[in-house]
Design a protein around this motif. Structure first.
Motif, PDB file in Angstrom:
ATOM      1  N   LEU A 192      -7.769  -2.872  -7.659  1.00  0.00           N
ATOM      2  CA  LEU A 192      -7.802  -1.799  -6.466  1.00  0.00           C
ATOM      3  C   LEU A 192      -9.200  -0.830  -6.617  1.00  0.00           C
ATOM      4  O   LEU A 192      -9.743  -0.414  -5.529  1.00  0.00           O
ATOM      5  CB  LEU A 192      -6.486  -1.101  -6.454  1.00  0.00           C
ATOM      6  CG  LEU A 192      -5.288  -1.963  -6.073  1.00  0.00           C
ATOM      7  CD1 LEU A 192      -4.053  -1.169  -5.926  1.00  0.00           C
ATOM      8  CD2 LEU A 192      -5.166  -2.680  -4.807  1.00  0.00           C
ATOM      9  N   ASP A 236      -5.585  -3.107  -0.576  1.00  0.00           N
ATOM     10  CA  ASP A 236      -4.816  -3.946  -1.115  1.00  0.00           C
ATOM     11  C   ASP A 236      -5.113  -5.488  -0.777  1.00  0.00           C
ATOM     12  O   ASP A 236      -4.905  -6.408  -1.594  1.00  0.00           O
ATOM     13  CB  ASP A 236      -3.161  -3.616  -0.815  1.00  0.00           C
ATOM     14  CG  ASP A 236      -2.069  -4.505  -1.403  1.00  0.00           C
ATOM     15  OD1 ASP A 236      -1.641  -4.141  -2.694  1.00  0.00           O
ATOM     16  OD2 ASP A 236      -1.819  -5.614  -0.941  1.00  0.00           O
ATOM     17  N   GLY A 259       0.650  -1.156   0.008  1.00  0.00           N
ATOM     18  CA  GLY A 259      -0.283  -0.115  -0.048  1.00  0.00           C
ATOM     19  C   GLY A 259       0.841   1.351  -0.093  1.00  0.00           C
ATOM     20  O   GLY A 259       0.349   2.314  -0.062  1.00  0.00           O
TER      21      GLY A 259
END
Length: 693
Positions: free
Chosen positions: A369, A359, A322
């Protein structure tokens, strides 16, 4: 008449009121259902990839493992191409110019084609292709409802037949085509194959050997456009709707328009390749008839195409999941109201936690995503920090509405079913800012993927649970318990600033070419060198894009005479260590402190010891170089740098660091002091007092 108008007005008002009441009721019902987390994981639609039994690239944090050939005894390397030997041979000895079609005329696309969705049909196709000299290939991908994406359709065309392969139905047995694609005696025609080559490796362990890329041919021929749509229109008079490329290629059966689009991409490719090959042959001078001549344009196109084949698929794995997305969001939203406020560090930390949560959810459910949670929604959640589920839904929906009216993602549900299912965890992240995210995510995984988890295990997410089970004493998401991500974001921002300031601002390799008067390639160089010859009327332009000149005089030597093939190879503007394309720095393999002592013929106008490295690889290489420099200094008594200069009366002696050579006593002056004194004497020696001079 007036009475009738009044009645119509009353009816219209009543209808509008009824509609608004219905909409309001539906909205309240939807809010109640969302607040209750109405959809559980087991109720998600059965996506096609959930039926795959064998997945080569799963959603775990482990690196991708490439195909291991049975005849190869050595261990599989992440950076070693399984068919590197065959491809290298094609680069050194390009295949002869062949006829891509026998008639040299394109045939209109017939109504018939072969749809392949059984293993028996695929085996028959593999046998049929093994008897061909050339065939055309294209693929259609799906990425919106998948974390890494997957190949949803493959199109293969030979001169007399078109084949559409249902790679979803045959996903687990697509390896049947591996020997055909790896056969160096069969040419595979692609257009813009840079991604297709990687996708075939990722999904099926299929490696392309011997390829002719029509996009590379366009580069050499300096075509005004390099798109397949341009080539179809120019050579075949066929127009195609490229918006169909974004269709959902998972659906079965495919629509008539999608089938036609898929067939067009491969059907005419052989004829287009034949036309381009003819132009390349006509472009080459008569002196280039020899296969060994590097000025042959067809061989150059072949070499560039097969360089693409050497690419290897690599999963993008972050040390801190992330982090990259969070840094990107912050850099694009620094002016958003609230981000620059007094609590910006908390907002930054929350943005990263939301990115890390997104994520993980995307990996578990094998979704993109963007499908799980948009970047705009993450920013809004971090700034407004809603506490209750209904508030969270409203913030997400408003953020998507504000930023998605003209976006291709505007048709996606907002918020997504993933958010609705995991709303409690999302609210917990928003409320508990100080929570240790590693512990939180471990509990999430146990809850959703454990023995009593509500999310079904699949080939894509099973390894994630295994990774967390093996890391009970370590942290995957945080370096230290309770550590804020602000410092990590700061390091990320600092790195990006360094990249922005010190990385090369323009391509290092222009890949301009200089040819001798007989047509032989002398070297690749930059534009400035070409301009030097042209300004002095020492050369003439023979190509425009990329530029190439032919010398009007006989040069002293040839690269092959000096055994220096380095300068007659085109070079990519990428990091030679990891393949990073977005930024790079020059790095000298031979340190300057040694190079400066080389003989003139080894260092003058020589750049073969310079490579391109990204910031990370540059740091690793520099650290290793410093280590070896210290070893050399200790072993051979070569100082890394002069610490003190001592006047012994008869001669000046330079001493080095005591760490290097064990000098116990350091006397004299430093080189900087000596240089300062020398400059003072040069500038003001005549007016300087005798006692100071």
């Amino acid at each position: 008449m007036a009475t009738r108008e009044k009645i119509n007005a009353i009816v219209a008002i009543a209808c509008a009121a009824a509609v608004s009441l219905v909409v309001a009721a539906l909205y309240r019902r939807l809010r109640r259902r969302r607040a209750a987390g109405w959809r559980c994981c087991s109720e998600f639609e059965d996506k096609p990839q959930n039926r795959f039994k064998r997945v080569l690239a799963d959603n775990s944090y482990a690196p991708f493992k490439h195909f291991k050939r049975e005849e190869k005894e050595e261990e599989v390397s992440l950076k070693m191409h399984p068919f590197e030997e065959e491809i290298t041979s094609l680069l050194e000895n390009p295949p002869a110019l062949l006829n891509f079609i026998t008639t040299h005329e394109y045939s209109d696309m017939s109504a018939s084609y072969v749809w392949i969705d059984t293993e028996h049909q695929l085996e028959y196709l593999a046998k049929l292709l093994s008897e061909e000299q050339v065939f055309a290939v294209d693929t259609e991908q799906h990425s919106l409802r998948s974390f890494l994406g997957f190949t949803a359709l493959m199109q293969i065309s030979i001169e007399r037949e078109d084949f559409l392969i249902d790679t979803i139905a045959l996903h687990d047995v697509m390896g049947i085509l591996r020997p055909v694609f790896a056969d160096p005696s069969i040419c595979k025609v692609f257009h813009g194959a840079d991604n297709d080559v990687l996708w075939l490796q990722r999904d099926f362990h299929i490696y392309v050997v011997n390829m002719f890329d029509t996009a590379k041919a366009c580069e050499i021929l300096s075509k005004p456009h390099k798109s397949l749509a341009y080539l179809l229109e120019t050579y075949c008079g066929v127009s195609t709707d490229k918006t169909l490329q974004r269709e959902d290629w998972r659906v079965r059966p495919l629509s008539v328009e999608m089938i036609e689009y898929a067939r067009i991409d491969a059907h005419y490719l052989l004829y287009i390749a034949d036309c381009l090959a003819s132009e390349l042959r006509r472009k080459s001078p008569d002196t280039s008839a020899c296969p060994d001549d590097k000025f042959n344009f067809f061989f150059e196109a072949s070499r560039r195409s097969n360089m693409v084949c050497l690419q290897l698929y690599v999963k993008e794995i972050e040390s801190t999941p992330g982090a990259s997305a969070a840094a990107s969001i912050l850099s694009r939203n620094l002016s958003v109201q609230g981000v620059t406020s007094w609590k910006s560090s908390e907002i930054k930390d929350l943005i990263w936690k939301l990115c890390a949560w997104r994520d993980l959810m995307a990996r578990i459910h094998d979704e993109s995503l963007r499908y799980v949670l948009s970047d705009q929604a993450i920013v809004s959640l971090a700034v407004r920090i809603p506490k209750e589920p209904i508030e969270v839904y409203d913030v997400i929906q408003q953020a998507d509405l504000d930023n998605g009216s003209s976006n291709i993602y505007s048709i996606l549900p907002s918020p997504s079913p993933i958010v609705s299912t995991h709303i409690k965890e999302l609210c917990f992240l928003l409320r508990e800012a100080s929570a240790n995210i590693d512990d939180v995510f471990r509990r999430f995984l146990q809850k959703h993927l454990g023995p009593i988890g509500c999310c079904p295990l699949s080939a894509y997410n099973y390894a994630i649970l295994s990774e967390f089970s093996l890391k009970q004493t370590n942290t995957l998401f945080m370096k230290h318990a309770g550590e804020k991500f602000t410092s990590t974001i700061g390091k990320k921002a600092s790195r990006e600033l360094f990249v922005q300031k010190f990385s090369c601002k323009s391509p290092v390799y222009h890949n301009c070419r200089i040819y001798a008067s007989d047509g032989r390639l002398l070297c690749y160089c930059d534009r400035r060198k070409l301009e030097w010859y042209l300004k002095r009327d020492l050369a003439k332009v023979v190509e425009d894009d990329p530029p190439a000149i032919m010398l009007l005089f006989e040069p002293k030597g040839r690269p092959e005479d000096e055994d220096n093939d380095f300068y007659i190879q085109s070079k990519k503007n990428i990091c030679v260590g990891c393949g990073e394309k977005n930024h790079y720095l020059r790095y000298r393999i031979i340190p300057s402190c040694y190079r400066m002592h080389f003989p003139e013929h080894l260092k003058s106008h020589r750049s073969h010891d310079i490579v391109l490295l990204c910031v990370d690889c540059h740091e690793i290489a520099h650290s290793a170089a410093e280590k070896y420099k210290r070893q050399i200094a200790e072993e051979f008594g070569i100082p890394l740098f002069v610490r003190k200069i001592v006047d012994s009366g008869e001669s000046t002696v330079a001493t080095v660091s005591s760490k290097s050579l064990g000098v116990i006593e350091e006397t004299g002056v430093s080189p900087l002091q000596l240089r300062t004194a020398a400059m003072a004497l040069l500038r003001h020696g005549s007016s300087m007092p005798a006692r100071r001079s």
